[in-house]
Write a protein that holds these residues in place. Sequence first.
Motif, PDB file in Angstrom:
ATOM      1  N   SER A   1       0.838  -1.194   0.000  1.00 47.50           N
ATOM      2  CA  SER A   1       0.000   0.000   0.000  1.00 47.50           C
ATOM      3  C   SER A   1       0.875   1.247   0.000  1.00 47.50           C
ATOM      4  CB  SER A   1      -0.903   0.009   1.246  1.00 47.50           C
ATOM      5  OG  SER A   1      -1.560   1.251   1.402  1.00 47.50           O
ATOM      6  N   ASP A   2       0.346   2.323  -0.570  1.00 50.59           N
ATOM      7  CA  ASP A   2       1.083   3.592  -0.527  1.00 50.59           C
ATOM      8  C   ASP A   2       0.790   4.368   0.753  1.00 50.59           C
ATOM      9  OD1 ASP A   2      -1.513   4.408  -0.944  1.00 50.59           O
ATOM     10  OD2 ASP A   2      -1.105   5.555  -2.764  1.00 50.59           O
ATOM     11  N   GLY A   3       0.022   3.762   1.656  1.00 49.32           N
ATOM     12  CA  GLY A   3      -0.280   4.427   2.925  1.00 49.32           C
ATOM     13  C   GLY A   3      -0.645   3.437   3.999  1.00 49.32           C
ATOM     14  N   GLY A   4       0.159   2.398   4.167  1.00 54.55           N
ATOM     15  CA  GLY A   4      -0.144   1.353   5.137  1.00 54.55           C
ATOM     16  C   GLY A   4      -0.186   1.890   6.564  1.00 54.55           C
ATOM     17  N   HIS A   5      -1.178   1.418   7.317  1.00 54.41           N
ATOM     18  CA  HIS A   5      -1.362   1.924   8.676  1.00 54.41           C
ATOM     19  C   HIS A   5      -1.976   0.823   9.535  1.00 54.41           C
ATOM     20  CE1 HIS A   5      -2.211   5.943  10.979  1.00 54.41           C
ATOM     21  NE2 HIS A   5      -1.901   4.973  11.827  1.00 54.41           N
ATOM     22  N   ILE A   6      -1.442   0.640  10.730  1.00 55.81           N
ATOM     23  CA  ILE A   6      -2.024  -0.251  11.739  1.00 55.81           C
ATOM     24  C   ILE A   6      -2.466   0.621  12.899  1.00 55.81           C
ATOM     25  CG2 ILE A   6      -1.626  -2.157  13.341  1.00 55.81           C
ATOM     26  CD1 ILE A   6       0.610  -3.122  11.434  1.00 55.81           C
ATOM     27  N   LEU A   7      -3.752   0.564  13.217  1.00 48.87           N
ATOM     28  CA  LEU A   7      -4.293   1.327  14.333  1.00 48.87           C
ATOM     29  C   LEU A   7      -4.892   0.351  15.338  1.00 48.87           C
ATOM     30  CD1 LEU A   7      -4.924   4.118  15.552  1.00 48.87           C
ATOM     31  CD2 LEU A   7      -7.135   4.027  14.369  1.00 48.87           C
ATOM     32  N   THR A   8      -4.416   0.418  16.565  1.00 48.41           N
ATOM     33  CA  THR A   8      -4.844  -0.501  17.621  1.00 48.41           C
ATOM     34  C   THR A   8      -5.557   0.280  18.722  1.00 48.41           C
ATOM     35  OG1 THR A   8      -3.032  -2.039  17.154  1.00 48.41           O
ATOM     36  CG2 THR A   8      -4.037  -2.165  19.334  1.00 48.41           C
ATOM     37  N   LEU A   9      -6.688  -0.225  19.157  1.00 50.14           N
ATOM     38  CA  LEU A   9      -7.451   0.426  20.218  1.00 50.14           C
ATOM     39  C   LEU A   9      -6.914  -0.056  21.567  1.00 50.14           C
ATOM     40  CD1 LEU A   9     -11.070   0.412  18.787  1.00 50.14           C
ATOM     41  CD2 LEU A   9      -9.160   1.957  18.338  1.00 50.14           C
TER      42      LEU A   9
END
Length: 295
Positions: free
Chosen positions: A156-164
């Motif tokens: 991806s050109d904007g990979g992101h992992i967001l964890t709560l």
Amino acid sequence: MTSSNDAFPPSATPYHATGSLRGRTLLMSGGSRGIGLAIALRAAQDGASIVLLAKTGEPHAKLQGTVFSAADELQAAGGNALPLVGDVRNDDDVAHAVDAAVERFGGIDIVINNASAIDLSRTDDVDMKRYDLMQDVNVRGTFLLSKLALPALRKSDGGHILTLSPPLNLDPTWAGKHLAYTMAKYGMSLTTLGLAEELKADGIRVNSLWPCTLIDTAAIRNMPGGESMVRAARGPRIMADAAHAVLTGANLTDAAAPSGNFYTDEQVLAAAGVRDFRPYSLGAAEDQLVPDIFL
């Protein structure tokens, strides 16, 4: 309770988005209700594609919503949805969700580690099955979903992992109140800390997000005393808006680090221009809201 779509008209929020998730594919653990569904709905309003991996395929006796009803809401909100019945503790289920997201939508741009188990019992009272459940869902599930999605995120050109998960606050108060749960939630936060450092060269952002106040969810309502507690809570829309701001970079200044952050919802939204948080409340005055734990 109102349906999620009724609860989230765009005009009801003080957050004015400057970016969009249109064209992005999100893979979320859980998401059939509560904060996860609210975050997914906000993405769907942009036209995003959302893959939900959740256990609830059949209606629950006490908890509203299934992964299929959630997908219907996402479609109605303007997004694309792929509901998958599965368990984040199961390697094959998680691998299937990753493969299905890539096959259906062409890739994965964002992973949201939302699934979580909670038990606030003290050490004498906690059942070891509940202890194992929290470790397996919260820590292992977060690690596993993030791990298996990495090949797709790198493309991806904007990979992101967001964890709560909460900030890593080593004040002994929180370990002393509910040690088993604290270890499980901090395990999720350690995953953020470690992956943010490990994935620097890959350009994948990794962050955590946590509410400043109690959030009204079905899980809270079903806890002892929950119905009275949520009267002093905010609605899940504040977390949906905050997640949207993080994922679109609306909260970032030129000097801000884009990865490795432990954000709170208020911090993110203030950076994105929100000055009045009262619209997120369910009726209680700001000074009567119940603070969330770990802060």
